[in-house]
Design an enzyme around this catalytic site. Structure first.
Site: not given
Ligand code: CO8
Length: 260
Positions: A66, A111, A114, A134
């Site tokens: 998400a 998400g 999921e 999460e």
């Molecule tokens: N949300 C928003 N932006 C994101 C997300 C995300 N989940 N994941 C990545 N991005 C963005 C980063 O902020 C970054 O943006 P910017 O270039 O503007 O800084 C861009 O994508 C590229 O990401 P990274 O620079 O972080 O890329 P890396 O290769 O260094 O890392 C990762 C990749 C490991 C995937 C890292 O981006 C990461 O950890 N992302 C978050 C993953 C995460 O925690 N996901 C779970 C989110 S919580 C959730 O999904 C709960 C769902 C419950 C309800 C859902 C209802 C539908």
């Protein structure tokens, strides 16, 4: 159908839905969830679509979760509403009478993992990474992860993934039954299309009944589940495809199914 955050294409009866926010690793914001719900409603109503592939744009991510930037400011009420939107999408995919294959081409986190769990089959690229991170954000899965992951890979493995927040690679996802098959990245979409085409060539009423029996059966006890299967098995005999399928076998020729 045209969308801001999705790409949509239909070729030879196979629809490909691509989540297209590569700059945010295809994270699901509210607008994208609403577009996906709308897209799956269109697929439901389009008789030309026999099977669906769901994937992410770019080489890095299926869906990285998400949208954390959008979620950050939610409160207890709006977060619940956001999760319910996810559940509405899950229902649209699971109740669709057509098969849905997730082609997981990179990160499938939170998400995103999921979302793949709502699909009937998950095919993974070698660079796929699955996880429910999460807890790293101080929350729990909110789009069915605690439920569907445990049903798919067992409670112990689901607990480990959800409580540690660890990511697993495609090989491990395959080992635990989260990914059906693993392919080199360039072969993922062709393999998904091949599998979708194979399923689309079968009796599609039977395919939809099989999907319904699998889905409904896991929601109830074994005797009710088997009764549901028997009902649907019986209904197959009201279809032209059953007559054609069995006739073709006895005449030693390929069946020509019409989906009726
Ligand atoms: N949300 C928003 N932006 C994101 C997300 C995300 N989940 N994941 C990545 N991005 C963005 C980063 O902020 C970054 O943006 P910017 O270039 O503007 O800084 C861009 O994508 C590229 O990401 P990274 O620079 O972080 O890329 P890396 O290769 O260094 O890392 C990762 C990749 C490991 C995937 C890292 O981006 C990461 O950890 N992302 C978050 C993953 C995460 O925690 N996901 C779970 C989110 S919580 C959730 O999904 C709960 C769902 C419950 C309800 C859902 C209802 C539908």
């Amino acid at each position: 159908m045209t969308f801001e955050n999705l790409l949509y294409a239909v070729e030879d009866g196979i629809a490909t839905v691509t989540v297209n926010r590569p700059r945010a690793l295809n994270a699901l914001n509210e607008a994208t969830l609403k577009e996906l719900i709308c897209c799956f409603a269109g697929i439901r109503d389009d008789d030309a679509v026999k099977a669906v592939i769901l994937t992410g744009a770019g080489e890095k991510a299926f869906v990285a979760g998400a949208d954390i930037a959008e979620m950050q400011s939610l409160d207890a009420v709006t977060a619940r509403r956001f999760a319910q939107l996810g559940h509405q999408l899950a229902a649209a995919i699971e109740e669709l009478s057509k098969p849905v294959i997730a082609a997981v081409n990179g990160f499938a986190l939170g998400g995103g993992c999921e979302l793949s769990l709502c699909c009937d089959i998950r095919l993974a690229a070698e660079n796929a990474r699955f996880g429910q991170p999460e807890v790293n954000l101080g929350v729990i899965p909110g789009f069915g992860g605690t439920q569907r992951l445990a049903r798919l890979v067992g409670k112990g493995m689901a607990a480990e993934l959800i409580m540690t927040g660890d990511m697993i690679d495609a090989a491990e996802a395959h080992r635990i039954g989260l990914a059906n098959k693993v392919y080199p990245s360039a072969e993922l979409l062709p393999a998904a299309r091949k599998m979708a085409a194979k399923i689309a060539s079968k009796g599609l009423v039977a395919v939809s009944f099989a999907k319904a029996a699998l889905r409904d059966g896991l929601e109830t006890d074994l005797s009710r589940a088997c009764a549901r299967e028997a009902d649907l098995f019986g209904l197959c005999f009201a279809t032209a495809d059953q007559k054609e399928g069995m006739q073709a076998f006895l005449e030693k020729r390929p069946a020509k199914f019409t989906g009726k």
